[in-house]
Design a protein around this motif. Sequence first.
Motif, PDB file in Angstrom:
ATOM      1  N   ALA A  53      22.879 -14.745 -25.134  1.00  0.00           N
ATOM      2  CA  ALA A  53      23.145 -15.862 -24.308  1.00  0.00           C
ATOM      3  C   ALA A  53      21.741 -16.187 -23.620  1.00  0.00           C
ATOM      4  CB  ALA A  53      23.999 -15.372 -23.336  1.00  0.00           C
ATOM      5  N   GLN A  54      20.327 -15.550 -23.788  1.00  0.00           N
ATOM      6  CA  GLN A  54      19.297 -15.765 -23.037  1.00  0.00           C
ATOM      7  C   GLN A  54      18.088 -16.183 -24.045  1.00  0.00           C
ATOM      8  OE1 GLN A  54      18.420 -13.644 -19.505  1.00  0.00           O
ATOM      9  NE2 GLN A  54      20.095 -12.299 -20.239  1.00  0.00           N
ATOM     10  N   HIS A  55      17.380 -17.126 -23.829  1.00  0.00           N
ATOM     11  CA  HIS A  55      16.230 -17.489 -24.799  1.00  0.00           C
ATOM     12  C   HIS A  55      15.028 -17.925 -24.044  1.00  0.00           C
ATOM     13  CE1 HIS A  55      14.141 -20.540 -27.445  1.00  0.00           C
ATOM     14  NE2 HIS A  55      14.103 -19.553 -28.330  1.00  0.00           N
ATOM     15  N   ILE A  56      14.124 -17.583 -24.564  1.00  0.00           N
ATOM     16  CA  ILE A  56      12.838 -18.109 -23.935  1.00  0.00           C
ATOM     17  C   ILE A  56      11.641 -18.628 -24.949  1.00  0.00           C
ATOM     18  CG2 ILE A  56      11.675 -16.098 -23.757  1.00  0.00           C
ATOM     19  CD1 ILE A  56      10.535 -16.523 -21.136  1.00  0.00           C
ATOM     20  N   TRP A  93      19.766 -19.601 -20.111  1.00  0.00           N
ATOM     21  CA  TRP A  93      20.598 -18.471 -19.714  1.00  0.00           C
ATOM     22  C   TRP A  93      22.079 -19.384 -19.952  1.00  0.00           C
ATOM     23  CZ3 TRP A  93      21.718 -15.107 -15.100  1.00  0.00           C
ATOM     24  CH2 TRP A  93      22.756 -14.278 -15.442  1.00  0.00           C
ATOM     25  N   ALA A  94      22.818 -18.951 -20.954  1.00  0.00           N
ATOM     26  CA  ALA A  94      24.291 -19.215 -21.021  1.00  0.00           C
ATOM     27  C   ALA A  94      25.067 -18.141 -20.250  1.00  0.00           C
ATOM     28  CB  ALA A  94      24.651 -19.390 -22.487  1.00  0.00           C
ATOM     29  N   ILE A  95      25.106 -18.467 -19.223  1.00  0.00           N
ATOM     30  CA  ILE A  95      25.995 -17.414 -18.083  1.00  0.00           C
ATOM     31  C   ILE A  95      27.199 -17.268 -18.573  1.00  0.00           C
ATOM     32  CG2 ILE A  95      26.619 -16.981 -15.625  1.00  0.00           C
ATOM     33  CD1 ILE A  95      24.413 -18.729 -14.962  1.00  0.00           C
ATOM     34  N   SER A  96      27.895 -18.422 -18.775  1.00  0.00           N
ATOM     35  CA  SER A  96      29.436 -18.382 -19.458  1.00  0.00           C
ATOM     36  C   SER A  96      29.467 -19.685 -20.522  1.00  0.00           C
ATOM     37  CB  SER A  96      30.350 -18.637 -18.335  1.00  0.00           C
ATOM     38  OG  SER A  96      30.526 -19.744 -17.876  1.00  0.00           O
ATOM     39  N   SER A  97      30.677 -19.758 -21.199  1.00  0.00           N
ATOM     40  CA  SER A  97      30.745 -20.894 -22.050  1.00  0.00           C
ATOM     41  C   SER A  97      30.788 -22.148 -21.127  1.00  0.00           C
ATOM     42  CB  SER A  97      32.186 -20.649 -22.738  1.00  0.00           C
ATOM     43  OG  SER A  97      33.190 -20.577 -21.913  1.00  0.00           O
ATOM     44  N   LYS A  98      30.642 -21.933 -19.962  1.00  0.00           N
ATOM     45  CA  LYS A  98      31.000 -23.564 -19.007  1.00  0.00           C
ATOM     46  C   LYS A  98      29.645 -23.650 -18.146  1.00  0.00           C
ATOM     47  CE  LYS A  98      36.062 -23.877 -19.047  1.00  0.00           C
ATOM     48  NZ  LYS A  98      37.185 -23.986 -18.134  1.00  0.00           N
ATOM     49  N   LEU A 100      25.319 -23.162 -17.370  1.00  0.00           N
ATOM     50  CA  LEU A 100      24.097 -22.931 -18.392  1.00  0.00           C
ATOM     51  C   LEU A 100      23.056 -23.018 -17.206  1.00  0.00           C
ATOM     52  CD1 LEU A 100      22.256 -22.633 -20.666  1.00  0.00           C
ATOM     53  CD2 LEU A 100      22.467 -25.209 -20.549  1.00  0.00           C
ATOM     54  N   LEU A 101      22.257 -22.149 -17.069  1.00  0.00           N
ATOM     55  CA  LEU A 101      21.061 -22.023 -16.197  1.00  0.00           C
ATOM     56  C   LEU A 101      19.588 -22.242 -17.085  1.00  0.00           C
ATOM     57  CD1 LEU A 101      19.862 -21.629 -13.378  1.00  0.00           C
ATOM     58  CD2 LEU A 101      19.470 -19.065 -14.123  1.00  0.00           C
ATOM     59  N   THR A 102      18.770 -23.373 -16.434  1.00  0.00           N
ATOM     60  CA  THR A 102      17.545 -23.388 -17.166  1.00  0.00           C
ATOM     61  C   THR A 102      16.458 -23.545 -16.345  1.00  0.00           C
ATOM     62  OG1 THR A 102      18.782 -24.938 -18.852  1.00  0.00           O
ATOM     63  CG2 THR A 102      16.536 -25.404 -18.665  1.00  0.00           C
ATOM     64  N   PHE A 103      15.365 -23.014 -16.585  1.00  0.00           N
ATOM     65  CA  PHE A 103      13.869 -23.271 -16.130  1.00  0.00           C
ATOM     66  C   PHE A 103      13.001 -23.896 -17.058  1.00  0.00           C
ATOM     67  CE2 PHE A 103      16.146 -19.934 -13.521  1.00  0.00           C
ATOM     68  CZ  PHE A 103      16.027 -20.356 -12.281  1.00  0.00           C
ATOM     69  N   THR A 104      12.166 -24.777 -16.679  1.00  0.00           N
ATOM     70  CA  THR A 104      11.204 -25.267 -17.618  1.00  0.00           C
ATOM     71  C   THR A 104       9.824 -25.431 -16.542  1.00  0.00           C
ATOM     72  OG1 THR A 104      11.683 -27.581 -17.319  1.00  0.00           O
ATOM     73  CG2 THR A 104      12.725 -26.302 -19.010  1.00  0.00           C
ATOM     74  N   SER A 178      17.640 -25.875 -12.797  1.00  0.00           N
ATOM     75  CA  SER A 178      18.936 -26.432 -12.876  1.00  0.00           C
ATOM     76  C   SER A 178      19.958 -25.605 -13.518  1.00  0.00           C
ATOM     77  CB  SER A 178      18.802 -27.869 -13.960  1.00  0.00           C
ATOM     78  OG  SER A 178      18.666 -27.542 -15.012  1.00  0.00           O
ATOM     79  N   LEU A 179      21.082 -25.683 -12.895  1.00  0.00           N
ATOM     80  CA  LEU A 179      22.275 -25.027 -12.972  1.00  0.00           C
ATOM     81  C   LEU A 179      23.286 -25.976 -13.266  1.00  0.00           C
ATOM     82  CD1 LEU A 179      24.020 -22.391 -13.355  1.00  0.00           C
ATOM     83  CD2 LEU A 179      24.100 -22.705 -10.818  1.00  0.00           C
ATOM     84  N   SER A 180      23.978 -26.192 -14.456  1.00  0.00           N
ATOM     85  CA  SER A 180      25.048 -26.936 -14.716  1.00  0.00           C
ATOM     86  C   SER A 180      26.501 -26.337 -14.897  1.00  0.00           C
ATOM     87  CB  SER A 180      24.616 -28.030 -15.854  1.00  0.00           C
ATOM     88  OG  SER A 180      24.625 -27.099 -17.074  1.00  0.00           O
ATOM     89  N   HIS A 181      27.533 -26.809 -14.502  1.00  0.00           N
ATOM     90  CA  HIS A 181      28.608 -26.138 -14.730  1.00  0.00           C
ATOM     91  C   HIS A 181      29.968 -27.233 -15.220  1.00  0.00           C
ATOM     92  CE1 HIS A 181      32.143 -23.240 -14.299  1.00  0.00           C
ATOM     93  NE2 HIS A 181      32.539 -24.041 -13.508  1.00  0.00           N
ATOM     94  N   VAL A 182      30.629 -26.925 -16.271  1.00  0.00           N
ATOM     95  CA  VAL A 182      31.737 -27.556 -16.728  1.00  0.00           C
ATOM     96  C   VAL A 182      33.084 -27.303 -16.074  1.00  0.00           C
ATOM     97  CG1 VAL A 182      32.865 -28.716 -18.644  1.00  0.00           C
ATOM     98  CG2 VAL A 182      30.517 -28.454 -18.694  1.00  0.00           C
TER      99      VAL A 182
END
Length: 204
Positions: A53-56, A93-98, A100-104, A178-182
């Motif tokens: 679930a985590q990629h860098i 980081w895909a915290i869950s299927s809904k 997503l946490l992203t840092f750039t 950013s943190l997005s949630h569906v």
Amino acid sequence: RSTLFPYTTLFRSYFLPRFVTANSLDGFFKALAKAPNTTYEYLGRVDHQITSAQHIYGRFEYIHEPIDVIGYIPSYISTNTTNEPSLSANYTWAISSKSLLTFTGGFMRDGFTYTNPPLGKQNDDALAGIEGIPTTGREQWIGPPDIGLTGYQGVTLSGGGYGAPGKQSGGEYDGKGSLSHVAGPHTFEIGAEYFNRTTYGRHG
């Protein structure tokens, strides 16, 4: 006329010999000189899957470009150098299927320097007898002046940059999280961003 006369005499005796003479039957000066332009570019990138679930990833690039600029007189060759390093990184980081946490983040810097060998060595204006041009604090910029003649090719000895020797540099720095949630038919996103740009110039 009385004001211009002494400077006309100075021009003829000191500066006129700096002009090249015609070397062709049509009365023009013709020359062919090579000016190499080589760019060195280095690029590296690393991708890493921390978990399912985590990629860098990270990327670094560096550009180095030295250029020789041929002046009016072949012996006056200015050197212009450009350096541009940049770095970028991203973490997701895909915290869950809904969710997503992203840092750039990253930066890009650029530096441009230009110089000319004859500058900073002797005060040609003073040697030619021209008075009243202050040089205190400007010692590294003294030298042959640029000469313009209406209708004719002038003499430019300062090189490829304004006020040689000189330097122009700057950079851009940025970061974003950013943190997005569906949730059903809705998408919520929250985040923050930082951006900074700097510019610096130094010349005579």
